[in-house]
Write a protein that holds these residues in place. Structure first.
Motif, mmCIF file in Angstrom:
data_model
loop_
_atom_site.group_PDB
_atom_site.id
_atom_site.type_symbol
_atom_site.label_atom_id
_atom_site.label_comp_id
_atom_site.label_asym_id
_atom_site.label_seq_id
_atom_site.Cartn_x
_atom_site.Cartn_y
_atom_site.Cartn_z
ATOM 1 N N THR A 92 0.928 -1.131 0.084
ATOM 2 C CA THR A 92 -0.631 0.304 -0.087
ATOM 3 C C THR A 92 0.994 1.644 0.094
ATOM 4 O OG1 THR A 92 -1.634 -1.098 1.075
ATOM 5 C CG2 THR A 92 -1.736 1.293 1.254
ATOM 6 N N ALA A 93 0.528 2.229 -0.780
ATOM 7 C CA ALA A 93 1.741 3.141 -0.849
ATOM 8 C C ALA A 93 0.966 3.808 -2.251
ATOM 9 C CB ALA A 93 2.701 2.981 -0.955
ATOM 10 N N VAL A 94 1.672 5.371 -2.591
ATOM 11 C CA VAL A 94 1.187 6.149 -3.895
ATOM 12 C C VAL A 94 3.027 5.646 -4.810
ATOM 13 C CG1 VAL A 94 1.621 8.261 -4.753
ATOM 14 C CG2 VAL A 94 0.231 8.113 -2.309
ATOM 15 N N TYR A 95 2.566 5.613 -5.898
ATOM 16 C CA TYR A 95 2.575 4.995 -6.839
ATOM 17 C C TYR A 95 3.778 6.188 -7.859
ATOM 18 C CZ TYR A 95 3.413 0.399 -5.206
ATOM 19 O OH TYR A 95 3.752 -1.404 -3.671
ATOM 20 N N TYR A 96 4.856 6.543 -7.835
ATOM 21 C CA TYR A 96 5.055 7.458 -8.980
ATOM 22 C C TYR A 96 5.837 6.775 -10.279
ATOM 23 C CZ TYR A 96 3.915 10.306 -5.010
ATOM 24 O OH TYR A 96 3.460 10.463 -4.271
ATOM 25 N N CYS A 97 5.739 7.445 -11.029
ATOM 26 C CA CYS A 97 6.803 7.201 -12.347
ATOM 27 C C CYS A 97 7.968 8.341 -12.361
ATOM 28 C CB CYS A 97 5.600 7.437 -14.142
ATOM 29 S SG CYS A 97 6.511 7.000 -15.754
ATOM 30 N N HIS A 98 9.141 7.892 -12.182
ATOM 31 C CA HIS A 98 9.918 9.093 -12.474
ATOM 32 C C HIS A 98 10.802 8.803 -13.663
ATOM 33 C CE1 HIS A 98 14.216 9.265 -11.704
ATOM 34 N NE2 HIS A 98 13.812 10.501 -11.140
ATOM 35 N N THR A 99 11.778 9.320 -14.495
ATOM 36 C CA THR A 99 12.784 9.852 -14.855
ATOM 37 C C THR A 99 13.734 10.829 -14.685
ATOM 38 O OG1 THR A 99 13.100 9.525 -17.396
ATOM 39 C CG2 THR A 99 12.218 11.205 -16.861
ATOM 40 N N LYS A 100 14.834 10.880 -14.855
ATOM 41 C CA LYS A 100 16.191 11.933 -15.202
ATOM 42 C C LYS A 100 15.940 12.279 -16.044
ATOM 43 C CE LYS A 100 18.757 12.488 -11.851
ATOM 44 N NZ LYS A 100 19.400 12.024 -10.553
ATOM 45 N N ARG A 101 16.114 13.064 -16.891
ATOM 46 C CA ARG A 101 17.020 13.597 -17.873
ATOM 47 C C ARG A 101 17.404 14.987 -17.798
ATOM 48 N NH1 ARG A 101 13.696 17.963 -21.784
ATOM 49 N NH2 ARG A 101 14.086 17.862 -23.304
ATOM 50 N N SER A 102 18.725 15.094 -18.396
ATOM 51 C CA SER A 102 19.674 16.801 -18.607
ATOM 52 C C SER A 102 20.151 16.657 -16.812
ATOM 53 C CB SER A 102 19.219 17.539 -19.079
ATOM 54 O OG SER A 102 19.300 16.989 -20.135
ATOM 55 N N GLY A 103 20.029 15.948 -15.935
ATOM 56 C CA GLY A 103 20.463 16.203 -14.451
ATOM 57 C C GLY A 103 19.028 16.321 -12.955
ATOM 58 N N LEU A 104 17.609 16.443 -14.089
ATOM 59 C CA LEU A 104 16.572 16.803 -13.684
ATOM 60 C C LEU A 104 15.640 16.015 -13.574
ATOM 61 C CD1 LEU A 104 16.057 20.104 -15.383
ATOM 62 C CD2 LEU A 104 16.058 19.887 -13.046
ATOM 63 N N ASP A 105 15.083 15.427 -12.318
ATOM 64 C CA ASP A 105 13.547 14.879 -12.516
ATOM 65 C C ASP A 105 12.335 15.025 -12.215
ATOM 66 O OD1 ASP A 105 16.464 13.672 -9.073
ATOM 67 O OD2 ASP A 105 15.926 12.184 -10.320
ATOM 68 N N TYR A 106 12.071 13.864 -12.993
ATOM 69 C CA TYR A 106 10.759 14.241 -13.320
ATOM 70 C C TYR A 106 9.810 13.384 -12.544
ATOM 71 C CZ TYR A 106 12.623 17.470 -16.805
ATOM 72 O OH TYR A 106 13.188 18.404 -17.553
ATOM 73 N N TRP A 107 8.770 13.773 -12.555
ATOM 74 C CA TRP A 107 7.797 12.576 -11.093
ATOM 75 C C TRP A 107 6.266 12.676 -11.454
ATOM 76 C CZ3 TRP A 107 9.850 9.163 -7.543
ATOM 77 C CH2 TRP A 107 11.116 9.458 -7.356
ATOM 78 N N GLY A 108 5.674 12.098 -11.852
ATOM 79 C CA GLY A 108 3.955 12.017 -11.981
ATOM 80 C C GLY A 108 3.823 11.969 -11.655
ATOM 81 N N GLN A 109 2.192 12.514 -11.061
ATOM 82 C CA GLN A 109 1.476 13.231 -9.837
ATOM 83 C C GLN A 109 1.288 11.563 -9.520
ATOM 84 O OE1 GLN A 109 0.155 12.046 -12.864
ATOM 85 N NE2 GLN A 109 -2.111 10.940 -12.239
ATOM 86 N N GLY A 110 1.213 10.238 -8.889
ATOM 87 C CA GLY A 110 1.267 9.108 -8.089
ATOM 88 C C GLY A 110 -0.235 8.183 -8.855
ATOM 89 N N THR A 111 -0.379 7.712 -8.138
ATOM 90 C CA THR A 111 -1.232 6.808 -8.329
ATOM 91 C C THR A 111 -1.484 5.848 -7.037
ATOM 92 O OG1 THR A 111 -3.194 5.058 -9.707
ATOM 93 C CG2 THR A 111 -0.539 4.972 -9.470
ATOM 94 N N GLN A 112 -3.104 6.226 -6.362
ATOM 95 C CA GLN A 112 -2.596 5.306 -4.951
ATOM 96 C C GLN A 112 -3.160 3.321 -5.606
ATOM 97 O OE1 GLN A 112 -2.476 6.533 -1.625
ATOM 98 N NE2 GLN A 112 -2.746 4.095 -0.875
#
Length: 115
Positions: free
Chosen positions: A90-110
């Protein structure tokens, strides 16, 4: 700009399965490593699964053998197939990638696993 949009979460019982999806846009998806993270209440965000551009995968020990990460470069989407779910998933699950040194996250899904 980079956008990551997760879907597929929900309330399930222990032992059930879910498939999460993350639709990506705004960058050359196929050349980037993609990750799934999760954050449970009161806990730090942790990496659950990772898939490289070449399709190499790795998993947190807690989900090995139960979760499978995959990607569809034609659809710019990364998936997380979760089987034999446990209450501790049980958690909020997030998608992630890193591009040009920056982290990008989705809004999450419970994801809630409860009987």
């Amino acid at each position: 700009q980079v956008q990551l949009v997760e879907s597929g979460g929900g309330l399930v019982q222990p032992g059930d399965s879910l498939r999460l999806s993350c639709a990506a846009s705004g960058f050359m998806f196929r050349i980037y490593t993609m990750d799934w993270y999760r954050q449970a209440p009161g806990k730090q965000r942790e990496m659950v699964a990772r898939i490289t551009s070449g399709g190499i995968t790795n998993y947190a020990d807690s989900v090995k053998g139960r979760f499978t990460i995959s990607r569809d470069n034609a659809e710019n989407t990364v998936y997380l197939q979760m089987n034999s779910l446990k209450p501790e998933d049980t958690a909020v699950y997030y998608c992630h990638t890193k591009r040009s040194g920056l982290d990008y996250w989705g809004q999450g899904t419970q994801v809630t696993v409860s009987s």
